[in-house]
Design a protein around this motif. Structure first.
Motif, PDB file in Angstrom:
ATOM      1  N   ALA A  63       0.825  -1.215   0.000  1.00  0.00           N
ATOM      2  CA  ALA A  63       0.000   0.000   0.000  1.00  0.00           C
ATOM      3  C   ALA A  63       0.857   1.262   0.000  1.00  0.00           C
ATOM      4  O   ALA A  63       0.451   2.295  -0.535  1.00  0.00           O
ATOM      5  CB  ALA A  63      -0.941  -0.010   1.200  1.00  0.00           C
ATOM      6  N   PHE A 109      -3.988  -7.038  -1.832  1.00  0.00           N
ATOM      7  CA  PHE A 109      -3.731  -5.670  -2.286  1.00  0.00           C
ATOM      8  C   PHE A 109      -4.152  -5.502  -3.742  1.00  0.00           C
ATOM      9  O   PHE A 109      -4.833  -4.551  -4.110  1.00  0.00           O
ATOM     10  CB  PHE A 109      -2.241  -5.339  -2.116  1.00  0.00           C
ATOM     11  N   TRP A 110      -3.761  -6.444  -4.592  1.00  0.00           N
ATOM     12  CA  TRP A 110      -3.994  -6.351  -6.029  1.00  0.00           C
ATOM     13  C   TRP A 110      -5.468  -6.540  -6.379  1.00  0.00           C
ATOM     14  O   TRP A 110      -5.937  -6.084  -7.419  1.00  0.00           O
ATOM     15  CB  TRP A 110      -3.126  -7.376  -6.749  1.00  0.00           C
ATOM     16  N   ASN A 115      -5.883  -0.031  -6.460  1.00  0.00           N
ATOM     17  CA  ASN A 115      -4.456  -0.196  -6.199  1.00  0.00           C
ATOM     18  C   ASN A 115      -3.648  -0.460  -7.466  1.00  0.00           C
ATOM     19  O   ASN A 115      -2.428  -0.376  -7.449  1.00  0.00           O
ATOM     20  CB  ASN A 115      -4.219  -1.338  -5.204  1.00  0.00           C
TER      21      ASN A 115
END
Length: 147
Positions: A63, A109-110, A115
């Motif tokens: 992040a 995250f992906w 993001n």
């Protein structure tokens, strides 16, 4: 037999951008978040005691812009785990977990489309310490290893 071209994810990132951003100091961040690493296993101790904390630190580094997460496995060796009473099968599972935690953080995250804007898909790199690291006596810094 013709060889199949192997994808080079580092080259792909560097072809799109002039640099790669590596994660920060995993052990330092684990300690900042309350983990006690005063142990021969160092950050691998957290693999045993608080694996979710490792996953969260990896996620937070992604992040913050990291293109690469380094696993919590620098001190993770069969010998080091054996000294803690951890058998070979469990030690192997813990070493695999160090990779899985980083991959889980990367994938979580992906999964958020926001993001992805202007970024390559982050990578996971295994942290493999030298033999001297397993001794947990600073040998990897002193250049001598005695067992």
């Amino acid at each position: 037999m013709p060889s199949t071209p192997v994808s080079d994810p580092i080259a792909a990132i560097l072809a799109a951008r002039p640099l790669m951003i590596l994660d920060g100091a995993l052990a330092t961040e684990l300690e900042r978040r309350g983990a006690n690493l005063n142990d021969p296993l160092w950050s691998a101790k957290v693999l045993v005691e608080q694996p979710e904390l490792i996953r969260q630190v990896h996620y937070d580094y992604f992040a913050a812009g990291a293109d690469v997460a380094t696993t919590a496995s620098y001190q993770a060796t069969f010998e080091a785990f054996a000294r803690r009473g951890i058998g070979a099968d469990e030690a192997a599972d813990l070493m695999r977990a160090s990779v899985q935690l980083a991959c889980q953080a990367r994938d979580a995250f992906w999964a958020d489309q926001a993001n992805r804007a202007g970024r390559p898909r982050p990578l996971v790199a295994a942290s493999v310490g030298p033999y001297g690291a397993m001794l947990a006596d600073g040998s990897e810094y002193k250049g001598r290893a005695t067992a």
